[in-house]
Design a protein around this motif. Structure first.
Motif, PDB file in Angstrom:
ATOM      1  N   GLU A   1       0.830  -1.202   0.000  1.00  0.00           N
ATOM      2  CA  GLU A   1       0.000   0.000   0.000  1.00  0.00           C
ATOM      3  C   GLU A   1       0.867   1.255   0.000  1.00  0.00           C
ATOM      4  OE1 GLU A   1      -3.534   0.698   0.095  1.00  0.00           O
ATOM      5  OE2 GLU A   1      -3.436  -1.270  -0.830  1.00  0.00           O
ATOM      6  N   GLN A   2       1.927   1.273   0.773  1.00  0.00           N
ATOM      7  CA  GLN A   2       2.821   2.432   0.808  1.00  0.00           C
ATOM      8  C   GLN A   2       3.488   2.645  -0.543  1.00  0.00           C
ATOM      9  OE1 GLN A   2       5.274   1.301   4.177  1.00  0.00           O
ATOM     10  NE2 GLN A   2       4.324   2.892   5.426  1.00  0.00           N
ATOM     11  N   GLU A   3       3.987   1.584  -1.146  1.00  0.00           N
ATOM     12  CA  GLU A   3       4.644   1.702  -2.453  1.00  0.00           C
ATOM     13  C   GLU A   3       3.659   2.146  -3.525  1.00  0.00           C
ATOM     14  OE1 GLU A   3       7.872   1.685  -3.017  1.00  0.00           O
ATOM     15  OE2 GLU A   3       8.268   1.209  -0.920  1.00  0.00           O
ATOM     16  N   MET A   4       2.435   1.645  -3.458  1.00  0.00           N
ATOM     17  CA  MET A   4       1.420   2.065  -4.429  1.00  0.00           C
ATOM     18  C   MET A   4       1.086   3.548  -4.247  1.00  0.00           C
ATOM     19  SD  MET A   4       1.099  -0.453  -6.370  1.00  0.00           S
ATOM     20  CE  MET A   4      -0.227   0.134  -7.394  1.00  0.00           C
ATOM     21  N   GLY A   5       1.071   4.020  -3.007  1.00  0.00           N
ATOM     22  CA  GLY A   5       0.845   5.442  -2.745  1.00  0.00           C
ATOM     23  C   GLY A   5       1.934   6.307  -3.374  1.00  0.00           C
ATOM     24  N   ILE A   6       3.190   5.861  -3.231  1.00  0.00           N
ATOM     25  CA  ILE A   6       4.306   6.578  -3.852  1.00  0.00           C
ATOM     26  C   ILE A   6       4.146   6.577  -5.369  1.00  0.00           C
ATOM     27  CG2 ILE A   6       6.806   6.491  -4.281  1.00  0.00           C
ATOM     28  CD1 ILE A   6       7.043   5.333  -1.372  1.00  0.00           C
ATOM     29  N   LEU A   7       3.795   5.409  -5.906  1.00  0.00           N
ATOM     30  CA  LEU A   7       3.599   5.296  -7.352  1.00  0.00           C
ATOM     31  C   LEU A   7       2.489   6.236  -7.827  1.00  0.00           C
ATOM     32  CD1 LEU A   7       4.236   3.901 -10.059  1.00  0.00           C
ATOM     33  CD2 LEU A   7       2.590   2.124  -9.403  1.00  0.00           C
ATOM     34  N   MET A   8       1.394   6.293  -7.088  1.00  0.00           N
ATOM     35  CA  MET A   8       0.277   7.158  -7.492  1.00  0.00           C
ATOM     36  C   MET A   8       0.689   8.627  -7.476  1.00  0.00           C
ATOM     37  SD  MET A   8      -3.069   5.100  -5.989  1.00  0.00           S
ATOM     38  CE  MET A   8      -3.148   6.107  -4.592  1.00  0.00           C
TER      39      MET A   8
ATOM     40  N   ARG B   1       3.715   9.736  -8.006  1.00  0.00           N
ATOM     41  CA  ARG B   1       4.589   9.892  -9.173  1.00  0.00           C
ATOM     42  C   ARG B   1       3.767   9.984 -10.461  1.00  0.00           C
ATOM     43  NH1 ARG B   1       9.971   9.003  -8.240  1.00  0.00           N
ATOM     44  NH2 ARG B   1      10.486   7.906  -6.322  1.00  0.00           N
ATOM     45  N   VAL B   2       2.749   9.161 -10.553  1.00  0.00           N
ATOM     46  CA  VAL B   2       1.895   9.166 -11.744  1.00  0.00           C
ATOM     47  C   VAL B   2       1.180  10.505 -11.866  1.00  0.00           C
ATOM     48  CG1 VAL B   2      -0.207   8.160 -12.751  1.00  0.00           C
ATOM     49  CG2 VAL B   2       1.619   6.669 -11.912  1.00  0.00           C
ATOM     50  N   ARG B   3       0.644  11.021 -10.756  1.00  0.00           N
ATOM     51  CA  ARG B   3      -0.030  12.321 -10.812  1.00  0.00           C
ATOM     52  C   ARG B   3       0.922  13.415 -11.294  1.00  0.00           C
ATOM     53  NH1 ARG B   3      -2.063  10.380  -6.513  1.00  0.00           N
ATOM     54  NH2 ARG B   3      -3.037  11.059  -4.879  1.00  0.00           N
ATOM     55  N   ARG B   4       2.142  13.401 -10.763  1.00  0.00           N
ATOM     56  CA  ARG B   4       3.131  14.398 -11.171  1.00  0.00           C
ATOM     57  C   ARG B   4       3.486  14.243 -12.654  1.00  0.00           C
ATOM     58  NH1 ARG B   4       6.872  13.914  -7.269  1.00  0.00           N
ATOM     59  NH2 ARG B   4       8.031  12.319  -8.391  1.00  0.00           N
ATOM     60  N   ALA B   5       3.672  12.987 -13.079  1.00  0.00           N
ATOM     61  CA  ALA B   5       4.005  12.731 -14.489  1.00  0.00           C
ATOM     62  C   ALA B   5       2.869  13.167 -15.401  1.00  0.00           C
ATOM     63  CB  ALA B   5       4.317  11.251 -14.694  1.00  0.00           C
ATOM     64  N   LEU B   6       1.625  12.937 -14.989  1.00  0.00           N
ATOM     65  CA  LEU B   6       0.484  13.356 -15.814  1.00  0.00           C
ATOM     66  C   LEU B   6       0.418  14.871 -15.926  1.00  0.00           C
ATOM     67  CD1 LEU B   6      -2.315  10.875 -14.701  1.00  0.00           C
ATOM     68  CD2 LEU B   6      -1.057  10.902 -16.877  1.00  0.00           C
ATOM     69  N   SER B   7       0.713  15.565 -14.840  1.00  0.00           N
ATOM     70  CA  SER B   7       0.730  17.032 -14.886  1.00  0.00           C
ATOM     71  C   SER B   7       1.800  17.524 -15.848  1.00  0.00           C
ATOM     72  CB  SER B   7       0.996  17.609 -13.491  1.00  0.00           C
ATOM     73  OG  SER B   7      -0.094  17.364 -12.646  1.00  0.00           O
ATOM     74  N   GLU B   8       2.978  16.904 -15.778  1.00  0.00           N
ATOM     75  CA  GLU B   8       4.066  17.294 -16.671  1.00  0.00           C
ATOM     76  C   GLU B   8       3.723  17.005 -18.125  1.00  0.00           C
ATOM     77  OE1 GLU B   8       7.334  15.075 -15.067  1.00  0.00           O
ATOM     78  OE2 GLU B   8       7.527  16.388 -13.318  1.00  0.00           O
TER      79      GLU B   8
END
Length: 147
Positions: free
Chosen positions: A12-19, A21-28
């Protein structure tokens, strides 16, 4: 707490980090396509490019979103010149949404850039490492999709 529960918490913690990162990547990515493009609209645009011309109702269903929310995002995409509306030949009341050539080119360019960045960041990973990660993510997603 047993080992399995501890491992599930770690997942769950790793998935939170991944999410995050994904949000930041989508913004970029969205900003690279158009400075005014919202990340959620970028996701919708990428889906439209991949899936091909669609009705708004199809997009709402694919993302499990309210038709009104999709309509607002589609209007934003149209205003930015990234999506065009044409009458649906099967239903005169509906319209078909199509990504513009410019949108396709920009999203393709952003995708190529992201793949180059991933390749650079994961340079020390073997092909087998990458295959295993993809396989496990695929299994994870398939399992969570089961209802």
């Amino acid at each position: 707490m047993n080992d399995r529960i501890r491992t599930l918490h770690a997942l769950e913690q790793e998935m939170g980090i991944l999410m995050r990162r994904v949000r930041r990547a989508l913004s970029e990515r969205a900003a690279l396509v158009h400075p005014s493009l919202q990340p959620s609209s970028y996701v919708m645009l990428a889906h439209l490019i991949e899936a091909g011309p669609r009705r708004s109702a199809d997009i709402a269903e694919a993302f499990d979103l309210d038709k009104g929310a999709v309509s607002r995002q589609v209007q934003h995409l149209v205003e930015l010149g990234l999506v065009e509306r044409t009458p649906d030949p099967a239903d005169g009341r509906a319209t078909i949404l199509t990504a513009t050539t410019e949108a396709k080119d920009r999203v393709d360019q952003v995708s190529r850039l992201r793949i180059e960045q991933l390749d650079e960041r994961l340079a020390e990973w073997t092909a087998e490492d990458l295959d295993e990660l993809v396989s496990r993510f695929s299994r994870y997603n398939a399992t969570l999709d089961e209802r």
